[in-house]
Design a protein around this motif. Structure first.
Motif, short mmCIF file in Angstrom:
data_model
loop_
_atom_site.label_atom_id
_atom_site.label_comp_id
_atom_site.label_asym_id
_atom_site.label_seq_id
_atom_site.Cartn_x
_atom_site.Cartn_y
_atom_site.Cartn_z
N VAL A 36 49.47 31.70 50.99
CA VAL A 36 48.61 31.46 49.83
C VAL A 36 47.32 30.73 50.21
CG1 VAL A 36 50.49 31.54 48.16
CG2 VAL A 36 49.90 29.36 49.23
N ILE A 37 47.33 30.00 51.32
CA ILE A 37 46.12 29.36 51.84
C ILE A 37 46.13 29.58 53.35
CG2 ILE A 37 44.83 27.19 52.14
CD1 ILE A 37 46.19 26.10 49.67
N SER A 53 48.42 23.36 40.36
CA SER A 53 47.54 23.40 41.53
C SER A 53 48.32 23.12 42.81
CB SER A 53 46.41 22.37 41.39
OG SER A 53 45.58 22.66 40.29
N TRP A 55 47.57 21.71 46.65
CA TRP A 55 46.57 21.01 47.44
C TRP A 55 47.05 20.96 48.89
CZ3 TRP A 55 42.55 18.58 44.48
CH2 TRP A 55 42.78 18.55 43.10
N ARG A 90 41.98 22.80 47.38
CA ARG A 90 42.78 23.01 46.17
C ARG A 90 42.85 24.49 45.85
NH1 ARG A 90 41.14 23.50 40.45
NH2 ARG A 90 42.99 23.15 39.15
N MET A 91 44.06 24.96 45.61
CA MET A 91 44.25 26.30 45.08
C MET A 91 44.64 26.17 43.62
SD MET A 91 46.74 29.46 46.23
CE MET A 91 48.23 28.79 45.44
N GLY A 95 44.73 31.09 41.59
CA GLY A 95 44.55 31.49 42.97
C GLY A 95 43.19 31.14 43.56
N THR A 96 42.27 30.67 42.75
CA THR A 96 40.95 30.28 43.25
C THR A 96 41.06 29.07 44.17
OG1 THR A 96 39.94 31.05 41.19
CG2 THR A 96 38.62 29.60 42.58
N GLN A 97 40.40 29.15 45.33
CA GLN A 97 40.48 28.06 46.30
C GLN A 97 39.14 27.36 46.43
OE1 GLN A 97 42.43 29.14 49.99
NE2 GLN A 97 43.77 30.58 48.93
N THR A 98 39.20 26.02 46.49
CA THR A 98 38.00 25.19 46.55
C THR A 98 38.20 24.07 47.55
OG1 THR A 98 37.64 25.59 44.19
CG2 THR A 98 36.35 23.85 45.22
#
Length: 378
Positions: A36-37, A53, A55, A90-91, A95-98
């Motif tokens: 996932v990441i 979330s 992390w 952070r996901m 599903g958006t990752q930052t």
């Protein structure tokens, strides 16, 4: 977990790196899960929060600032690289990752396995905290802010809440080498941050509002098969605490690596009483790097790898359900250097993979239903 004992273990890891990080080994760690990441640089911690979330925090890759520092134990001056390259990612539930923050990272170019940066994450009242870096007795060199510290993640950076080097330097609770590596981190039921210092060999409680640091327990070594030069040649293994977890009654548990010679079965989980008394809870474990309470009411630990006289066995990391005494059992095997685990309410596990590995190979992998409410005791 970057104390001297771990660093020397990492030398052995480096020798066998090609075998351990082979394509087959990495694939084996992923077959049962979903990445996932990805693209992390030495991921050390994962945290799942109530909003869904996920992390992750990684070690980083050092930076452009060169620092001449004495090497652990030997005192030999060596070149280190410092920079703000450790990341908190952070996901979101969609599903958006930052990338939410950068933290300090120190690397040793001669051997990347001596690197130190972001370690673990915890959240209290919606505020995210992290343990970062290590520091040791380096003469007159000033500790970079954020090294050997607990930081509050805000405005894209880590704001230091407390440093763990000062208590180690001033009090040296375990009486051995002056080093601090705040590694394991948990939000306690009392609203405090609880830290396992893998270099100072103690358990700390930190007030996040004042930064006050209390030593709650000091961990002794246990019998080992070879002389330990860091302990006057005694046949003692350094404990190296790595993870902190609480049960539903508020009892605190701590996992241990421990130090060389990294024998299978030499790790354990202990229970710490309010007065600091330490008793064995689970024994016969191997190279533990994290400890979490699952939603099924069981403790789960992460096994980094299993070592033999030839070095680490490829893809030998595990997730272990921790049971009292010597009854613990592996629930997931074949992982490549896992370092941390956390769960969502459904019992899905998120595991950091390749915590020791080439930059960019680190991942967070999802394993569904690993701690669903059907295990022992349910």
């Amino acid at each position: 977990m970057r104390r001297k004992a771990i660093n020397r273990a990492c030398v052995s890891l480096a020798v066998s790196l090609a075998a351990v990080l082979s394509a087959d080994g990495i694939a084996g760690a992923q077959e049962a899960g979903t990445v996932v990441i990805s693209g992390l640089n030495g991921p050390m911690g994962v945290l799942v929060t109530t909003d869904g979330s996920v992390w992750a925090v990684d070690t980083g890759v050092g930076g452009d600032v060169e620092m001449e520092l004495p090497f652990f134990g030997t005192g030999e001056q060596s070149s280190w690289r410092f920079g703000e390259t450790a990341r908190v990612v952070r996901m979101a539930p969609d599903g958006t990752q930052t990338e939410v923050a950068r933290l300090p990272s120190i690397t040793f170019p001669e051997d990347p396995f001596f690197n130190t940066g972001g370690a673990r994450l915890a959240m209290i009242d919606g505020q995210l905290y992290a343990t970062t870096g290590m520091w040791w007795s380096v003469g007159d060199t000033e500790r970079p802010r954020g090294m050997a510290a607990v930081v509050r993640i805000e405005d894209g950076q880590g704001t230091e809440v407390a440093n763990t080097w000062d208590p180690e330097r001033d009090r040296n609770p375990d009486t051995y080498g002056l080093e601090s590596n705040p590694y394991g981190l948990a939000a306690g039921p009392d609203g405090s941050l609880w830290v396992a210092d893998a270099a100072a060999n103690d358990l700390l409680r930190i007030d996040p509002s004042t930064g006050q640091v209390e030593v709650m327990a000091v961990f002794s070594g246990w019998p080992g098969p070879i002389p330990n030069p860091e302990r006057g040649g005694a046949l003692v293994v350094a404990p190296v605490p790595t993870g902190v977890a609480f049960d539903h009654e508020g009892n605190v548990y701590v996992s241990f690596l421990p130090g060389l010679p990294l024998l299978p079965g030499s790790a354990k989980v202990v229970k710490v009483a309010p007065d600091g008394a330490v008793t064995d809870y689970a024994t016969g474990l191997t190279m533990l790097t994290d400890l979490r309470m699952g939603p099924d009411g069981n403790l789960y630990a992460v096994t980094l790898a299993e070592f033999t006289e030839k070095g680490p066995t490829p893809s030998s990391g595990e997730i272990v359900r921790v049971l009292e005494g010597d009854a613990s059992e592996a629930v997931l095997s074949g992982l490549s250097f896992p370092t941390s685990i956390d769960f969502n309410a459904a019992g899905d596990a998120y595991v950091t993979i390749n915590g020791l590995g080439e930059p960019g190979t680190g991942e967070v992998v999802l394993y569904q239903g690993l701690a669903a409410r059907s295990g022992p005791g349910h």
